[in-house]
Design a protein around this motif. Structure first.
Motif, PDB file in Angstrom:
ATOM      1  N   ARG A  12       8.012 -38.004  35.946  1.00 42.58           N
ATOM      2  CA  ARG A  12       8.921 -37.440  36.902  1.00 42.58           C
ATOM      3  C   ARG A  12       9.980 -37.710  36.814  1.00 42.58           C
ATOM      4  NH1 ARG A  12       5.547 -38.885  40.461  1.00 42.58           N
ATOM      5  NH2 ARG A  12       4.153 -37.129  40.351  1.00 42.58           N
ATOM      6  N   GLN A  16      13.141 -35.107  36.529  1.00 39.16           N
ATOM      7  CA  GLN A  16      14.241 -34.987  37.462  1.00 39.16           C
ATOM      8  C   GLN A  16      15.782 -35.463  37.057  1.00 39.16           C
ATOM      9  OE1 GLN A  16      12.318 -36.981  40.791  1.00 39.16           O
ATOM     10  NE2 GLN A  16      10.673 -35.346  41.166  1.00 39.16           N
ATOM     11  N   THR A  21      11.499 -30.437  36.308  1.00 40.19           N
ATOM     12  CA  THR A  21      10.503 -30.478  37.398  1.00 40.19           C
ATOM     13  C   THR A  21       9.056 -31.179  36.751  1.00 40.19           C
ATOM     14  OG1 THR A  21      11.054 -28.131  37.996  1.00 40.19           O
ATOM     15  CG2 THR A  21       9.214 -29.158  38.975  1.00 40.19           C
ATOM     16  N   HIS A  22       8.857 -31.131  35.703  1.00 33.75           N
ATOM     17  CA  HIS A  22       7.789 -31.786  35.093  1.00 33.75           C
ATOM     18  C   HIS A  22       7.777 -32.388  33.889  1.00 33.75           C
ATOM     19  CE1 HIS A  22       5.573 -29.671  38.589  1.00 33.75           C
ATOM     20  NE2 HIS A  22       5.836 -28.439  37.887  1.00 33.75           N
ATOM     21  N   THR A  44       2.681 -34.232  35.351  1.00 31.25           N
ATOM     22  CA  THR A  44       2.881 -33.810  36.754  1.00 31.25           C
ATOM     23  C   THR A  44       2.739 -32.457  36.760  1.00 31.25           C
ATOM     24  OG1 THR A  44       5.259 -33.448  36.279  1.00 31.25           O
ATOM     25  CG2 THR A  44       4.664 -35.854  36.920  1.00 31.25           C
ATOM     26  N   GLY A 103       7.544 -21.881  37.734  1.00 36.52           N
ATOM     27  CA  GLY A 103       9.087 -22.289  37.545  1.00 36.52           C
ATOM     28  C   GLY A 103       9.136 -22.959  36.224  1.00 36.52           C
ATOM     29  N   GLY A 126      11.077 -27.106  33.312  1.00 40.96           N
ATOM     30  CA  GLY A 126      11.734 -26.873  34.613  1.00 40.96           C
ATOM     31  C   GLY A 126      12.456 -25.468  34.805  1.00 40.96           C
ATOM     32  N   ASP A 127      13.304 -25.569  35.672  1.00 42.23           N
ATOM     33  CA  ASP A 127      13.986 -24.265  35.726  1.00 42.23           C
ATOM     34  C   ASP A 127      15.369 -24.423  36.237  1.00 42.23           C
ATOM     35  OD1 ASP A 127      15.131 -21.719  36.694  1.00 42.23           O
ATOM     36  OD2 ASP A 127      13.809 -21.252  38.156  1.00 42.23           O
ATOM     37  N   ARG A 128      16.170 -24.681  34.903  1.00 44.06           N
ATOM     38  CA  ARG A 128      17.750 -24.995  34.979  1.00 44.06           C
ATOM     39  C   ARG A 128      18.360 -24.232  33.642  1.00 44.06           C
ATOM     40  NH1 ARG A 128      19.731 -30.223  32.280  1.00 44.06           N
ATOM     41  NH2 ARG A 128      20.823 -28.527  31.178  1.00 44.06           N
TER      42      ARG A 128
END
Length: 225
Positions: A12, A16, A21-22, A44, A103, A126-128
């Motif tokens: 995690r 991050q 996210t995961h 996660t 996401g 994730g979302d980026r």
């Protein structure tokens, strides 16, 4: 890395730190696999995502998995910011919608071999915006470190697991199928008190605190299928 919980926390925190996210560690799927969740070792990701993914057997159509048949180089995907012409047409629309809903817009998978001759994924979602090359390089090194620590933890667990008795295995298998102590007792012609005693012994042997953890660990260690 001291425990499974610590491993999940590390995944995690690494995710991050890169705006993801995961993070997950899982076995590389084989051609015969139709479900994702039995392959997931640490993650996660929301369990709801895994259940819906498996309900549609999306693992059979996942372009990321298919690409690893040709190469074990890191793979990335991007469902929003920058399309990959080689992969865009391969995403089933329903699978794409599911990932977007949770996401999982972009992701990266690194593949690592283990001394047991199996291949493992370390995956981040994730979302980026897409990862820059310098970020990929750094994340690759961190993923390698996380997997090495996880693999040592996993092999150490295997060395210290007490063998379950035949009766304990029966009880754990029936529990994995959702049976209660009363129902298992009826199946095995034993009292529910005796079933609970077998369950308690199995939990002590596998160092678990409840039935859910016991079943998950027994599956993870291939004690039951």
């Amino acid at each position: 890395m001291e425990s499974r919980d610590h491993c999940t926390d590390v995944l995690r925190r690494v995710a991050q730190s890169f705006g993801m996210t995961h993070g997950s560690i899982m076995l590389v799927p084989s051609p015969g696999d139709v479900r994702l969740l039995p392959l997931v070792l640490e993650s996660t990701l929301p369990i709801e995502f895994g259940h819906e993914f498996d309900r549609h057997q999306f693992i059979r159509y996942c372009p990321i998995v298919c690409k690893f048949a040709d190469s074990i180089l890191p793979r990335t995907w991007d469902l929003k910011f920058r399309s990959d012409p080689d992969m865009e047409a391969e995403w089933p629309p329903a699978m794409r919608d599911l990932m977007m809903r949770f996401g999982l817009v972009i992701g990266v998978v690194f593949v690592f071999p283990s001394p047991d001759s199996k291949l493992y994924f370390v995956r981040f979602d994730g979302d980026r915006p897409p990862l820059a090359q310098c970020e990929m390089n750094e994340l690759s090194m961190l993923a390698m470190t996380v997997f090495d620590q996880y693999d040592r933890l996993r092999r150490n667990e295997l060395m210290h697991v007490d063998v379950l008795s035949a009766r304990e295995l029966e009880v754990v298998r029936w529990t994995a199928q959702g049976k209660t102590s009363v129902e298992i007792g009826q199946i095995l012609s034993l009292s529910d008190h005796t079933i609970n005693a077998y369950m308690t012994t199995a939990m002590k042997k596998l160092d678990c605190v409840n039935r859910t953890q016991l079943v998950a660990k027994a599956i993870r260690l291939k004690i039951i299928q």
